[in-house]
Design an enzyme around this catalytic site. Structure first.
Site, short mmCIF file in Angstrom:
data_model
loop_
_atom_site.label_atom_id
_atom_site.label_comp_id
_atom_site.label_asym_id
_atom_site.label_seq_id
_atom_site.Cartn_x
_atom_site.Cartn_y
_atom_site.Cartn_z
N GLU A 51 0.84 -1.19 0.00
CA GLU A 51 0.00 0.00 0.00
C GLU A 51 0.88 1.25 0.00
O GLU A 51 1.87 1.35 0.73
CB GLU A 51 -0.90 0.01 1.24
CG GLU A 51 -1.87 1.19 1.26
CD GLU A 51 -2.74 1.20 2.52
OE1 GLU A 51 -3.95 1.46 2.39
OE2 GLU A 51 -2.21 0.96 3.62
N LYS A 135 -8.80 3.29 -2.68
CA LYS A 135 -9.31 2.76 -1.42
C LYS A 135 -10.65 3.41 -1.11
O LYS A 135 -10.78 4.64 -1.15
CB LYS A 135 -8.31 3.02 -0.30
CG LYS A 135 -8.63 2.33 1.02
CD LYS A 135 -7.49 2.54 2.01
CE LYS A 135 -7.72 1.78 3.31
NZ LYS A 135 -6.59 1.96 4.25
N CYS A 169 -5.26 -2.80 2.80
CA CYS A 169 -5.22 -2.69 4.25
C CYS A 169 -6.56 -3.06 4.89
O CYS A 169 -7.06 -4.14 4.69
CB CYS A 169 -4.76 -1.27 4.61
SG CYS A 169 -4.11 -1.03 6.26
#
Length: 348
Positions: A51, A135, A169
């Site tokens: 990430e 995200k 994540c």
């Protein structure tokens, strides 16, 4: 429901565990190209990066105040070193993917105008973009840095190597987002993580045990392979970020815990030490998906849509939508109508 592409030959993949070229985009591109070449030499056809690998994860959000981050120059420097897709730096990565005939799943801070997003960029072996996802919801203090994605970012892509998807994540702690991916018959999933070294050891939920468990359960629930790259915090990053004793207690060097799991949750390669940098390789045998899903297919035979169902809006959400208005010509009683496009930016 989408049907998976038949896969016959095993697929070799690579996961990155390394410290980024922190806050240095060009050096990060160089490092990424070298890792792509190394993965190709190891026989991989797909490489997955952590990430916000480019230009590194903004750990200052967890260890200091927003004012401190601004005064230290982290905010402006991070924006300047974030990647724009229409840049020469991005073209260098496309060229590397093309040269090595590699599928690349890059983790990045995407800069679009004046806003940053936690991005995952999928490039094909021909150097052409497959997907640019964001995200869906930045986690906790990440919201001081990044904007949000939308339903179009919960997508699985039907490729020659299989059906590929990605999340970042703690998106792996969002049950409905995961289910949206499972329902698209995902076969290969990239679970990108920044590092498990923040607030260690007193915040167990942020550590490797819990978050690797999230990657592992994703593999079992989804009946898919999970490639989970994870970055390392370097001593140089500690020296830059930690200017007081209390910050040294909040962030530590190391934290790399990259893994690759099979559809039954079994690890497919040996781990590296938390402060060790390198690539993890694994060979994916797609027959394992058939075996796993014969037992439990969460959006197939194991589902109960008469009891619970998911509503998903997959449309791209734009701040401005351009449209046409009907205009009457002056003095025309026949109410002749012509349309004009309101699009000052020239956006198609």
């Amino acid at each position: 429901m989408a049907h998976p592409t038949p896969i016959h030959a095993p697929l070799t993949v690579a996961a990155v565990q390394a410290a980024p070229a922190f806050l240095d985009l060009e050096a990060g591109i160089d490092q990424s190209i070298a890792l792509i070449a190394q993965a190709a030499q190891g026989g991989a056809r797909l490489i997955a990066f952590p990430e916000t690998w480019l230009p590194g994860y903004p750990f200052w959000t967890w260890i200091g105040t927003p004012a401190w981050a601004i005064m230290r120059g982290f905010v402006s420097r991070y924006a300047a070193q974030s990647l724009c897709y229409d840049s020469a730096a991005a073209d260098r990565l496309r060229a590397a993917a093309r040269e090595h005939k590699m599928y690349v799943v890059m983790g990045l801070s995407e800069r679009d105008g004046a806003t940053l997003y936690i991005g995952q960029w999928i490039i094909g072996p021909d150097g052409i973009d497959i997907a640019r996802r964001r995200k869906l919801k930045p986690t906790h203090v990440e919201r001081t840095v990044f904007g949000e994605g939308d339903g179009s970012d919960l997508a699985v892509h039907d490729l020659a190597i299989g059906r590929l998807g990605a999340l970042c994540c703690w998106e792996h702690l969002q049950p409905l987002s995961k289910y949206a991916m499972y329902a698209q018959n995902e076969q290969i999933h990239v679970a990108a993580w920044p590092s498990f070294s923040i607030y260690d050891p007193f915040a167990h939920a942020l550590g490797a045990e819990v978050n690797n468990a999230a990657s592992r359960i994703y593999a079992v629930e989804g009946g898919c392979f999970v490639i989970a790259p994870c970055a390392v915090v370097s001593p140089q990053m500690i020296a830059l970020l930690c200017d007081t004793d209390d910050k040294h207690q909040l962030l530590h060097a190391g934290g790399g815990h990259a893994v690759i799991y099979g559809p039954d949750g079994a690890p497919l390669c040996a781990p590296l030490a938390p402060d060790q940098e390198g690539l993890l390789f694994a060979e994916l045998d797609f027959d394992a998906i058939s075996v796993a899903k014969s037992v439990a297919d969460p959006a197939g035979h194991y589902a109960r849509p008469d009891v619970t169902r998911l509503l998903l809006n997959p449309r791209r959400a734009r701040p401005v939508e351009y449209f046409s208005l009907p205009i009457e010509r002056p003095g025309d009683d026949s109410a002749h109508i012509e349309t004009t496009a309101i699009n000052p930016a020239g956006i198609a």
